[in-house]
Write an enzyme that holds these catalytic residues in place. Sequence first.
Site, PDB file in Angstrom:
ATOM      1  CD  GLU A   1      30.207  56.421  19.928  1.00  0.00           C
ATOM      2  OE1 GLU A   1      30.830  56.141  18.735  1.00  0.00           O
ATOM      3  OE2 GLU A   1      28.883  56.541  19.951  1.00  0.00           O
TER       4      GLU A   1
ATOM      5  N   GLY B   1      28.677  51.578  25.238  1.00  0.00           N
ATOM      6  CA  GLY B   1      30.043  50.570  25.695  1.00  0.00           C
ATOM      7  C   GLY B   1      29.890  49.398  24.961  1.00  0.00           C
TER       8      GLY B   1
ATOM      9  CD1 TRP C   1      33.494  54.274  28.955  1.00  0.00           C
ATOM     10  CD2 TRP C   1      34.324  55.499  30.807  1.00  0.00           C
ATOM     11  NE1 TRP C   1      32.425  54.806  29.798  1.00  0.00           N
ATOM     12  CE2 TRP C   1      32.932  55.537  30.818  1.00  0.00           C
ATOM     13  CE3 TRP C   1      34.914  56.036  31.761  1.00  0.00           C
ATOM     14  CZ2 TRP C   1      31.985  56.238  31.978  1.00  0.00           C
ATOM     15  CZ3 TRP C   1      34.317  56.666  32.926  1.00  0.00           C
ATOM     16  CH2 TRP C   1      32.780  56.667  32.936  1.00  0.00           C
ATOM     17  CB  ILE C   2      39.893  56.890  25.180  1.00  0.00           C
ATOM     18  CG1 ILE C   2      38.403  56.776  24.577  1.00  0.00           C
ATOM     19  CG2 ILE C   2      40.956  56.351  24.363  1.00  0.00           C
ATOM     20  CD1 ILE C   2      37.996  55.534  24.117  1.00  0.00           C
TER      21      ILE C   2
ATOM     22  CG  ASP D   1      37.954  37.688  19.525  1.00  0.00           C
ATOM     23  OD1 ASP D   1      37.289  37.945  20.221  1.00  0.00           O
ATOM     24  OD2 ASP D   1      37.584  37.420  18.250  1.00  0.00           O
TER      25      ASP D   1
ATOM     26  NE  ARG E   1      46.851  40.869  63.375  1.00  0.00           N
ATOM     27  CZ  ARG E   1      46.414  40.704  64.565  1.00  0.00           C
ATOM     28  NH1 ARG E   1      47.315  40.022  65.404  1.00  0.00           N
ATOM     29  NH2 ARG E   1      45.220  41.051  64.757  1.00  0.00           N
TER      30      ARG E   1
ATOM     31  CD  GLN F   1      41.619  22.917  58.133  1.00  0.00           C
ATOM     32  OE1 GLN F   1      40.252  22.962  58.572  1.00  0.00           O
ATOM     33  NE2 GLN F   1      42.383  21.881  57.777  1.00  0.00           N
TER      34      GLN F   1
ATOM     35  CD  GLU G   1      41.595  45.495  26.311  1.00  0.00           C
ATOM     36  OE1 GLU G   1      41.845  44.642  25.221  1.00  0.00           O
ATOM     37  OE2 GLU G   1      42.747  45.819  26.747  1.00  0.00           O
TER      38      GLU G   1
END
Length: 378
Positions: free
Chosen positions: A126, A130, A155-156, A239, A267, A278, A362
């Site tokens: 919301e 969050g 944020w949907i 989950d 390059r 290295q 998530e």
Amino acid sequence: MDFTLNDEQRQLQQLARDFARKEIIPIAAEYDRREELPWQVVEKAFEVGLLNPTIPEHAGGLGLGMFDECLIGEELAYGCMGIYTVLMASELGIAPIIIGGTEEQQARFLGPLTEKAGLAAFALSEPGNGSDAAGMATVARDDGDAWILNGAKMWISNGGLAEFNVVFATTDKNGGHKATVALVVPKDAPGFSHNKIKHKMGQRASLTSELVFEDVRVPKENQLGGMGDGFKIAMKTLDKTRIPVAAGSVGIARRAMEESIKYAKEREAFGKPITEFQAIQFKLAEMAMGIETGRLMYQKAAWLVDEGLPHGFESAIAKAYCSEMAFSAANEGIQVHGGYGYVGEYPVEKLLRDVKLNMIYEGTNEIQRVVIARNLLK
């Protein structure tokens, strides 16, 4: 312990790899600039069986497991994490119905997604809430045979475009987890509207929206589970679905490494390819180490899901580790490219912008560490 993919899995992996190279990579930069969702990719994914593949067979779907879903996810995210999020977020919207819905509900809501290209959405966060998922302000009021929904979600992914949204609400703001419900709200429900969120840092090819509910009437036959099951369904969903985020992160890291190898071979500095230095070799080695370990972690978590075993601890580790590993790989990819990595001529700057969201959505990576620590301290 067997690390060999079976023939079907290899074919699935190759299908997704070819799809990413043919349908996603050529348009990814364009749709990132336009901040538009490429609907034609959704339709093509549906045609080849890569859209919503976890819908159960009894509802008309392929019924793929988490491991297979993640094999697909790594390949699609290699092409573009934003476009992959469109497809992955649809699986996120489907998951609560598989977890908490009856077979009748699964057939009613998911069956149509097997007949034509369509998306689902998961609406938990919301504007002012969050990570504190239990502190929802969106309210569902009992009205006999229906719930009256008021509030907003933020944020949907796929919000407003999806055929339905699984919306989590409270029946009592002081009731905590026990007052939560999960409701399936169709996109054409009266009183439901959405506002596109613009100017995102990355993943611009996915649609992210604010959802607004003004006296939206939701029949009780659209409720998943019983009273108080909303929070439980949401947590069980996350989950599982944070594992494909980990898989997508590995795909981004792999792209960063391969783009860096390609550029470094071409390059030259001080009269020789920079692959001979290295300092560059070590950056590539770190990327490879992260990719290999991240893949093992997400595959272990996915295997646990498919075996019906507890997996919250492993999925939290996979999501946090893989997203941070991929951010580091993209960041080092820019460094390998030097000044060219900082502009849009090469794809590495987009990889960094895109993968940052994997550390947030998530469940933020801070929340993943909370989950991990709680498991350790039980």
